[in-house]
Structure formats: C-alpha cells, structure tokens
Design a protein around this motif. Structure first.
Motif, mmCIF file in Angstrom:
data_model
loop_
_atom_site.group_PDB
_atom_site.id
_atom_site.type_symbol
_atom_site.label_atom_id
_atom_site.label_comp_id
_atom_site.label_asym_id
_atom_site.label_seq_id
_atom_site.Cartn_x
_atom_site.Cartn_y
_atom_site.Cartn_z
ATOM 1 N N ALA A 197 0.822 -1.256 0.365
ATOM 2 C CA ALA A 197 0.042 0.093 -0.080
ATOM 3 C C ALA A 197 0.958 1.245 -0.279
ATOM 4 O O ALA A 197 0.402 2.441 -0.265
ATOM 5 N N ALA A 198 2.103 1.245 0.380
ATOM 6 C CA ALA A 198 2.771 2.174 0.386
ATOM 7 C C ALA A 198 3.530 2.710 -0.852
ATOM 8 O O ALA A 198 4.380 3.733 -1.116
ATOM 9 N N GLY A 199 3.343 1.559 -1.861
ATOM 10 C CA GLY A 199 4.059 1.949 -3.404
ATOM 11 C C GLY A 199 3.428 2.749 -4.108
ATOM 12 O O GLY A 199 2.243 3.308 -3.847
ATOM 13 N N GLY A 200 3.808 2.804 -5.530
ATOM 14 C CA GLY A 200 3.401 3.734 -6.519
ATOM 15 C C GLY A 200 1.925 3.535 -6.794
ATOM 16 O O GLY A 200 0.878 4.190 -6.860
ATOM 17 N N LEU A 201 1.695 1.998 -7.254
ATOM 18 C CA LEU A 201 0.068 1.650 -7.333
ATOM 19 C C LEU A 201 -0.544 1.574 -6.010
ATOM 20 O O LEU A 201 -1.514 1.798 -6.167
ATOM 21 N N GLY A 202 0.066 1.180 -4.855
ATOM 22 C CA GLY A 202 -0.683 1.274 -3.629
ATOM 23 C C GLY A 202 -1.390 2.431 -3.209
ATOM 24 O O GLY A 202 -2.557 2.256 -2.859
ATOM 25 N N LYS A 203 -0.519 3.413 -3.402
ATOM 26 C CA LYS A 203 -0.918 5.093 -3.451
ATOM 27 C C LYS A 203 -2.444 5.077 -4.023
ATOM 28 O O LYS A 203 -3.476 5.620 -3.358
ATOM 29 N N VAL A 204 -2.313 4.615 -5.200
ATOM 30 C CA VAL A 204 -3.475 4.942 -6.343
ATOM 31 C C VAL A 204 -4.532 4.166 -5.701
ATOM 32 O O VAL A 204 -5.877 4.736 -5.804
ATOM 33 N N LEU A 205 -4.533 2.919 -5.349
ATOM 34 C CA LEU A 205 -5.588 2.244 -5.230
ATOM 35 C C LEU A 205 -6.156 2.296 -3.760
ATOM 36 O O LEU A 205 -7.298 2.195 -3.399
ATOM 37 N N ARG A 206 -5.338 2.784 -2.790
ATOM 38 C CA ARG A 206 -5.619 3.239 -1.396
ATOM 39 C C ARG A 206 -6.772 4.191 -1.740
ATOM 40 O O ARG A 206 -7.902 4.199 -0.898
ATOM 41 N N LYS A 207 -6.550 5.023 -2.473
ATOM 42 C CA LYS A 207 -7.600 6.160 -2.818
ATOM 43 C C LYS A 207 -8.592 5.611 -3.590
ATOM 44 O O LYS A 207 -9.799 5.686 -3.174
ATOM 45 N N ASN A 208 -8.508 4.988 -4.649
ATOM 46 C CA ASN A 208 -9.527 4.747 -5.753
ATOM 47 C C ASN A 208 -10.421 3.428 -5.218
ATOM 48 O O ASN A 208 -11.494 3.322 -5.797
ATOM 49 N N LEU A 209 -10.078 2.590 -4.388
ATOM 50 C CA LEU A 209 -10.851 1.496 -3.955
ATOM 51 C C LEU A 209 -11.735 1.697 -2.960
ATOM 52 O O LEU A 209 -12.478 1.119 -2.408
ATOM 53 N N GLN A 210 -11.703 3.080 -2.453
ATOM 54 C CA GLN A 210 -12.446 3.445 -1.079
ATOM 55 C C GLN A 210 -13.863 3.037 -1.396
ATOM 56 O O GLN A 210 -14.388 2.777 -0.444
ATOM 57 N N PRO A 211 -14.537 3.546 -2.547
ATOM 58 C CA PRO A 211 -15.893 3.247 -2.737
ATOM 59 C C PRO A 211 -16.387 1.915 -2.798
ATOM 60 O O PRO A 211 -17.522 1.674 -2.658
ATOM 61 N N PHE A 212 -15.331 1.100 -2.833
ATOM 62 C CA PHE A 212 -15.634 -0.438 -3.113
ATOM 63 C C PHE A 212 -15.609 -1.431 -1.739
ATOM 64 O O PHE A 212 -15.663 -2.498 -1.815
ATOM 65 N N ALA A 213 -15.405 -0.710 -0.507
ATOM 66 C CA ALA A 213 -15.092 -1.602 0.580
ATOM 67 C C ALA A 213 -15.526 -0.692 1.961
ATOM 68 O O ALA A 213 -15.317 0.453 1.780
ATOM 69 N N ASP A 214 -16.146 -1.218 2.800
ATOM 70 C CA ASP A 214 -16.494 -0.465 4.098
ATOM 71 C C ASP A 214 -14.963 -0.204 4.568
ATOM 72 O O ASP A 214 -15.033 0.806 5.030
ATOM 73 N N THR A 215 -14.171 -1.101 4.606
ATOM 74 C CA THR A 215 -12.772 -1.073 5.336
ATOM 75 C C THR A 215 -11.980 -1.403 4.361
ATOM 76 O O THR A 215 -11.772 -2.416 3.866
ATOM 77 N N ILE A 216 -10.644 -0.716 4.269
ATOM 78 C CA ILE A 216 -9.503 -0.873 3.578
ATOM 79 C C ILE A 216 -8.310 -1.384 4.629
ATOM 80 O O ILE A 216 -7.933 -0.254 5.286
ATOM 81 N N ARG A 217 -7.964 -2.403 4.572
ATOM 82 C CA ARG A 217 -6.511 -2.825 5.547
ATOM 83 C C ARG A 217 -5.437 -2.519 4.744
ATOM 84 O O ARG A 217 -5.228 -3.298 3.648
ATOM 85 N N LEU A 218 -4.508 -1.641 5.127
ATOM 86 C CA LEU A 218 -3.433 -1.203 4.338
ATOM 87 C C LEU A 218 -2.263 -2.104 4.869
ATOM 88 O O LEU A 218 -2.049 -1.887 6.182
#
Ligand code: NAI
Ligand code: 15L
Length: 263
Positions: free
Chosen positions: A11-32
C-alpha cells in the motif's frame, strides 16, 4: 458492488497509493499493509505493517478480510536473494493465510515480465508460454502457478494481472504499447474483485493503446474495458532518440529488464 474488508498489500508503493484512494468506494474498510511506513489512516482504513516473508505476520494481516489485492513485494529486477523472501516465500505465505482464514478471492499483481523474453510485435494471450526475463519475472510466474494450484486444490479464486507499465504517463517508445493508466488500472482491479466466477484468470493490464502485443480474449469474462490511450504522448516520446535496433531492450517485450543485472 461493495465488500466488507479488503486487504491491500504494497500500500505504500506507487500503485498502492493509487488504489488506496481509488478503492475506497468499493469496501467498508481497507486494511493497508506494507513493510514501509504508511500515512495516517482515514476512518475507513486500518494499518498493519508486515514483512511478507514473516508467515505469522502475514497470517495476522489476512485474518478477517473478504478479499486481497496483493501488490506487495520487490517490483523490479534484483538479485535472487532479495526476490526470494519478498516475492516467493511472501506469496506462499499469503496463500497459506488465505486458505487458513477462508479468503475466497485474490487479485495478484503479476507482471508483463513473466513473458518478457517474447519478441516485441508478437501477440500473446493468456495461454502463451511464459518466458520470464529475470528473477523478478520468475517470481511472478511462481505466483501465477501457486495461485493456479490454490484454485485447483482449494477453490480460492485469483485474477493474475500481467501489468504492463502503470505510471502517470508512458516514458518511452515501449511504454506507448505497454502503458496502463491509473484509471484503467483501477477499473481492472475493480472488475477483478467483483466479476463473478473468475476461477483462475490471467489478464494483461494495458490501456487501449494504438498498438498492442497482448490479446485479452481469454479474459473477456472479467468485463475489462480500458478507456485511456498512450496516443496523446506519442509525439513527445517519438521526438526523443530511439534505442539502436539491435539493443535487446528494443527487441523484447520486457524492454530493459531483459538485460538487467547482475547486481
Ligand atoms: P512499488 O515498488 O512502488 O511497491 C511495492 C511495495 O511493496 C513497496 O511499497 C514495498 O515497500 C513493498 N514491499 C517490498 N518488499 C516487501 C516485503 N518483504 N514485505 C512487505 N512489503 C514489501 O511497486 P508498484 O509499481 O507500486 O507495483 C505494485 C505491484 O505491481 C508490484 O507487485 C509490482 O511487481 C507489480 N507491477 C507493477 C507494474 C507497474 O508498472 N507499476 C508493472 C507490473 C507489475
Ligand atoms: C514492472 O513489472 C515493474 O514493476 C515496473 O516498475 C515497470 O518497470 C514495468 O514492469 C514495465 O515493464 O514497464
């Protein structure tokens, strides 16, 4: 569609940062999770640092999640002794934890480097033979095979994303073909999480670029429909000097990875 809890490794990587933000609408909780420090969690986020080589730590991050997006690991060619713990032991630890904790779906960040020693211009599909271009590509081929086994034996579904080059912009001639925009990456991950009955799937991750070396007809069930294209970047990239035609980086799909190392 929406999930309860998604685990996002790397989640700290280049794509991780993108998906950390963009997956928010798709789950109640995101465990990073990552081995490196992460920014402070938002209310819908949890942070659990972990070295993927540590099986007990991996078991803790996997416990209680509904799906996993696995981006963590070494993301470039490196000596085998660095690839082994993060990418090979690490992906084994992840699938063992998924089995023990009953996780039913994984989206695995594989790479075009599993097929990197095929020639540029040759068109591949999901059944083309793997031709890894280094230890990194070999570790991704291992992850693809391991996930195939965990589906056949245990029914854990995986979509293996053979990501091309996912950066804000394509950087060279090769990436005019291999580029995957962040929007298309997000759409690909979301389809991989929510398409029904994916079994064990392999899909190439590229945007709708003018030229393609990859045919996704064997992954149509995912419903991946890229929208972006590298075309707006072509003039600027083609105004730069080209590699000599006999440079392996210009001959093979993996580009410069085919000649990376020894380190
Ligand atoms: P990145 O290198 O920026 O991120 C990878 C993350 O994994 C880093 O934050 C790193 O700290 C973490 N990590 C490394 N070793 C670890 C360990 N032992 N335990 C836990 N975490 C560890 O890479 P990027 O570009 O974000 O790529 C994400 C994934 O997608 C990687 O698996 C990469 O191989 C794959 N990929 C990326 C492509 C791209 O164009 N960005 C192309 C093809 C595949
Ligand atoms: C990858 O697998 C790497 O993670 C990324 O950094 C890029 O080099 C990409 O492939 C690529 O082939 O352009």
């Amino acid at each position: 569609s929406r999930l309860g809890k998604i685990l996002l490794t790397g989640a700290a990587g280049g794509l991780g940062k993108v998906l950390r933000k963009n997956l928010q609408p798709f789950a109640d909780t995101i465990r990073l999770s990552d081995i490196s420090a992460l920014d402070e969690p938002a209310p819908h986020e949890e942070i659990m640092l972990c070295d993927l080589a540590d099986a007990d730590a991996v078991s803790r991050i996997v416990a209680g999640v509904d799906a996993i997006v696995h981006l963590g690991g070494v993301s470039v060619e490196r000596p085998f002794d660095e690839i082994l713990p993060a990418n090979i032991q690490g992906v084994y630890n992840l699938y063992e934890a998924a089995r023990i904790h009953g996780v039913r779906r994984v989206v695995f960040a594989s790479s075009n480097h599993v097929i990197g020693f095929h020639r540029q211009g040759e068109v591949l599909d999901a059944e083309s033979p793997v031709r890894p271009d280094g230890y990194y590509g070999i570790s991704k081929a291992f992850g693809e095979n391991l996930s195939r086994f965990y589906f056949d034996r245990y029914g854990i579904e995986t979509v293996c994303l053979r990501i091309g080059s996912s950066f804000p912009e394509p950087k060279d001639r090769r990436m005019l073909v291999t580029w995957l925009s962040y929007e298309d990456l997000t759409h690909l991950v979301v389809r991989s999480l929510f398409a029904p009955d994916v079994g064990h799937s392999i899909v190439y991750g590229a945007s709708a670029n003018r030229d393609s070396w990859w045919d996704n007809h064997l992954a149509e069930h995912l419903g991946y429909a890229p929208k972006d294209s590298s075309e707006p970047f072509r003039a600027q990239i083609e105004s730069q000097p080209a590699l000599p035609a006999d440079d392996p980086a210009a001959q093979f799909q993996g580009g410069a990875f085919v000649k990376a190392g020894p380190f």
